[in-house]
Design a protein around this motif. Sequence first.
Motif, mmCIF file in Angstrom:
data_model
loop_
_atom_site.group_PDB
_atom_site.id
_atom_site.type_symbol
_atom_site.label_atom_id
_atom_site.label_comp_id
_atom_site.label_asym_id
_atom_site.label_seq_id
_atom_site.Cartn_x
_atom_site.Cartn_y
_atom_site.Cartn_z
ATOM 1 N N ASP A 139 0.827 -1.206 0.000
ATOM 2 C CA ASP A 139 0.000 0.000 0.000
ATOM 3 C C ASP A 139 0.863 1.258 0.000
ATOM 4 O O ASP A 139 0.567 2.224 -0.707
ATOM 5 N N ILE A 140 1.904 1.251 0.823
ATOM 6 C CA ILE A 140 2.833 2.381 0.860
ATOM 7 C C ILE A 140 4.242 1.855 1.086
ATOM 8 O O ILE A 140 4.435 0.720 1.529
ATOM 9 N N GLY A 141 5.221 2.692 0.795
ATOM 10 C CA GLY A 141 6.609 2.365 1.074
ATOM 11 C C GLY A 141 7.274 3.522 1.780
ATOM 12 O O GLY A 141 6.944 4.690 1.533
ATOM 13 N N ALA A 152 6.755 7.159 -11.696
ATOM 14 C CA ALA A 152 5.486 6.434 -11.711
ATOM 15 C C ALA A 152 4.801 6.449 -10.353
ATOM 16 O O ALA A 152 3.624 6.103 -10.248
ATOM 17 N N LEU A 153 5.532 6.863 -9.312
ATOM 18 C CA LEU A 153 4.979 6.869 -7.958
ATOM 19 C C LEU A 153 4.822 8.291 -7.441
ATOM 20 O O LEU A 153 5.445 9.230 -7.942
ATOM 21 N N THR A 270 3.611 6.220 -2.632
ATOM 22 C CA THR A 270 2.350 5.534 -2.905
ATOM 23 C C THR A 270 2.135 5.519 -4.411
ATOM 24 O O THR A 270 2.692 6.336 -5.142
ATOM 25 N N HIS A 271 1.316 4.588 -4.861
ATOM 26 C CA HIS A 271 0.944 4.563 -6.272
ATOM 27 C C HIS A 271 -0.119 5.634 -6.500
ATOM 28 O O HIS A 271 -1.046 5.782 -5.696
ATOM 29 N N PRO A 272 -0.022 6.415 -7.577
ATOM 30 C CA PRO A 272 -1.001 7.489 -7.820
ATOM 31 C C PRO A 272 -2.447 7.000 -7.880
ATOM 32 O O PRO A 272 -3.370 7.750 -7.555
#
Length: 291
Positions: A139-141, A152-153, A270-272
């Motif tokens: 979910d997050i890093g 991309a993130l 996080t992924h957009p």
Amino acid sequence: MDLTYFHTFREVAHRKSFTRAAEELGYAQSSVTAQIQKLEKAYDTQLFERFGKGVRLTSSGEELLKLTVQMLDLFDESKEKLRTEGGGTIAVGTMDSLAAYFLPPLIQQLRKQYEGLSIRLWTDREDLLVQRVKEGDLDIGLILDNEPEDPALHWRTVREEPLVLIAGPGHPLANREMIRLQDLYDAEWILPEETCNYRVMLEKLLKQHGIPCRLGLELGNPEAIKRCVMAGSGISLLPRMAADDEIRRGLLAPLPFNHPDLRLSLQLMTHPKKWISRALGDFIELVKKSP
């Protein structure tokens, strides 16, 4: 089609191996093979091809993986919305030092707020964490980096995280009022693995000034590094948070050295397109407000 097949498909794609995917999922390898074959039959296409000892996605497999990540994410979102408040799972990827010294109090604070929440903590190298966030496995890093490069993130700089040179209290450098780069010429270093970004920064700095990096030990986690520094004659570079307790107790000596090229920032990724649940949103806020 059972969603379990898509979860298995994603795991095989990530592991690049039917065997390792089966081990991770707790299935027999024959079960993993059967699930992938059913997917290939349903889509009437080959999803994997043999590559050395492992497998890799075909072009059809790559397209299905993109849709699978979205599908499983949407399924997780639907479960979260239908659960009682506080349920669900948060998957957090991070480094060993952050997992051990930064995240525990934040995780406990969040679990007091969401008693039914399950938190899965995954530690790995920075590049692998980035990849798993991109693929939707995390979910997050949270990593330590100055200039994350993957566009991309979505990146948030949380705060600057100081680095500290440490030695045993009896080390000759521990008695200096000030340490210059030249004073590190004969130092024996105890360092994390070569992919660690703050080790890379240190080695680059030493090389620029013609100072050899004499590696005595290479170890996988901060606890092992600290114990070896306390027991031997080597010095090390660690995030300040990892050494604070031992410094306060006099077990390690912070060396009076500071250089502008030895600075890191705590980065949250996080992924957009990631759906942010209420619990995940609160966790992100806790991280951003951390002292």
